[in-house]
Scaffold this active site. Structure first.
Site, mmCIF file in Angstrom:
data_model
loop_
_atom_site.group_PDB
_atom_site.id
_atom_site.type_symbol
_atom_site.label_atom_id
_atom_site.label_comp_id
_atom_site.label_asym_id
_atom_site.label_seq_id
_atom_site.Cartn_x
_atom_site.Cartn_y
_atom_site.Cartn_z
ATOM 1 N N CYS A 1 0.885 -1.250 -0.038
ATOM 2 C CA CYS A 1 -0.091 -0.001 -0.038
ATOM 3 C C CYS A 1 1.042 1.220 -0.175
ATOM 4 O O CYS A 1 0.643 2.106 -0.833
ATOM 5 C CB CYS A 1 -0.991 -0.058 1.210
ATOM 6 N N CYS A 2 1.792 1.274 0.916
ATOM 7 C CA CYS A 2 2.749 2.252 1.015
ATOM 8 C C CYS A 2 3.583 2.581 -0.556
ATOM 9 O O CYS A 2 3.895 3.701 -0.850
ATOM 10 C CB CYS A 2 4.085 2.214 1.957
ATOM 11 N N CYS B 1 -0.998 8.691 7.236
ATOM 12 C CA CYS B 1 -2.292 8.418 6.831
ATOM 13 C C CYS B 1 -3.229 8.132 7.989
ATOM 14 O O CYS B 1 -2.492 7.494 8.787
ATOM 15 C CB CYS B 1 -2.364 7.029 5.711
ATOM 16 N N CYS C 1 7.797 3.555 5.521
ATOM 17 C CA CYS C 1 6.961 3.527 4.499
ATOM 18 C C CYS C 1 7.732 2.997 3.100
ATOM 19 O O CYS C 1 7.205 2.497 2.283
ATOM 20 C CB CYS C 1 6.140 4.443 4.364
ATOM 21 N N CYS D 1 -3.408 4.573 9.480
ATOM 22 C CA CYS D 1 -2.250 4.051 10.059
ATOM 23 C C CYS D 1 -1.676 4.735 11.003
ATOM 24 O O CYS D 1 -0.348 4.511 11.308
ATOM 25 C CB CYS D 1 -1.562 3.953 8.763
#
Length: 268
Positions: free
Chosen positions: A144-145, A227, A255, A230
């Site tokens: 995702c990062c 985010c 990340c 997170c």
């Protein structure tokens, strides 16, 4: 050191390093020279002047709008030097982060370029892992990062000769050896950390003295803000980055934006 002395010192350093631009294949040597030069300058503004004079091409600043980056942004505005300022919009920021972006542009009269992930990449990620799939494993979170941060960063850095960050050595154990300047072979540029040696006390004093706009979440227990899904507030006594990806137990959580191999980070 007075402002005039800082400027004079920065000018002298520029004269000593201006010919380094001819050594495109000797990036590590250029970074080493600049690393030594920046260590000799006392003020953030003076360091930014030296960076602007020493690197002939585009020097870009990636801001997360956190405390460190807001301090660097203030100094950039104070110098009046033409740094390229951008931020990554992952699509999952806190509303307060976006308000800080707007307040910063209004305060400093600078345009902060907003870089977004590719919509098709996000769609494929969510289709594969689910809307909150990043919590299922470290690999899924890093994927995702990668989509929301790393790939957009690579796009924003393309063609740049210098990359400014707000990294500090006492942010975490993994950043304890961050230099002022280091050659980033992956992006073929000099990575610059002008407040690498600042303590949290120095940072907070600079922000207070200059009335720098900051994210209101910092006063609510969020020293490090990423985010929204997170990031959580930290508890008393926790590390300042404990609120990032709190469900993971991995040491040195990053990340992917700054977790370069130590051999590269510690050169110079």
């Amino acid at each position: 050191m007075s402002q005039s002395q800082v400027r004079a010192r920065a000018g002298g350093i520029a004269g000593a390093t201006k010919d380094l631009s001819a050594f495109k294949d000797e990036g590590e040597g250029r970074a080493a020279a600049l690393n030594e030069a920046l260590a000799a300058i006392g003020s953030l503004e003076g360091r930014l002047h030296a960076i602007a004079d020493a690197i002939p091409g585009r020097v870009t600043f990636s801001t997360s709008l956190g405390l460190e980056d807001q301090a660097v942004l203030h100094a950039i505005a104070a110098t009046g030097r033409p740094f390229d300022v951008f931020t990554l919009d992952t699509g999952r920021h806190f509303p307060e982060t976006l308000e800080t972006l707007d307040a910063s542009e209004l305060r400093y009269g600078l345009k902060i370029r907003v870089v977004f992930p590719e919509a098709s990449d996000v769609e494929m990620l969510v289709a594969r892992d689910g809307i909150m799939g990043f919590r299922q494993s470290i690999e899924a979170r890093k994927a995702c990062c990668d989509v929301r941060k790393v790939r957009p960063l690579n796009k924003a850095l393309a063609g740049a000769d210098g990359w400014l960050t707000g990294l500090r050595r006492d942010q975490s154990a993994g950043r304890a050896l961050v230099p002022f300047a280091v050659w980033d072979a992956e992006h073929s540029l000099v990575k610059l950390n002008p407040i690498a040696d600042w303590s949290l006390e120095t940072l907070e004093a600079y922000i207070a003295e200059n009335g720098v706009p900051v994210n209101p979440l910092h006063t609510r227990g969020f020293p490090s803000i990423g985010c929204q899904p997170c990031t959580r507030a930290i508890r008393p006594g926790e590390d300042i980055r404990a609120g990032r990806w709190w469900w993971e137990n991995e040491d040195g959580k990053e990340c992917g934006l700054h977790n370069r191999p130590k051999s590269k980070e510690t050169q110079a």
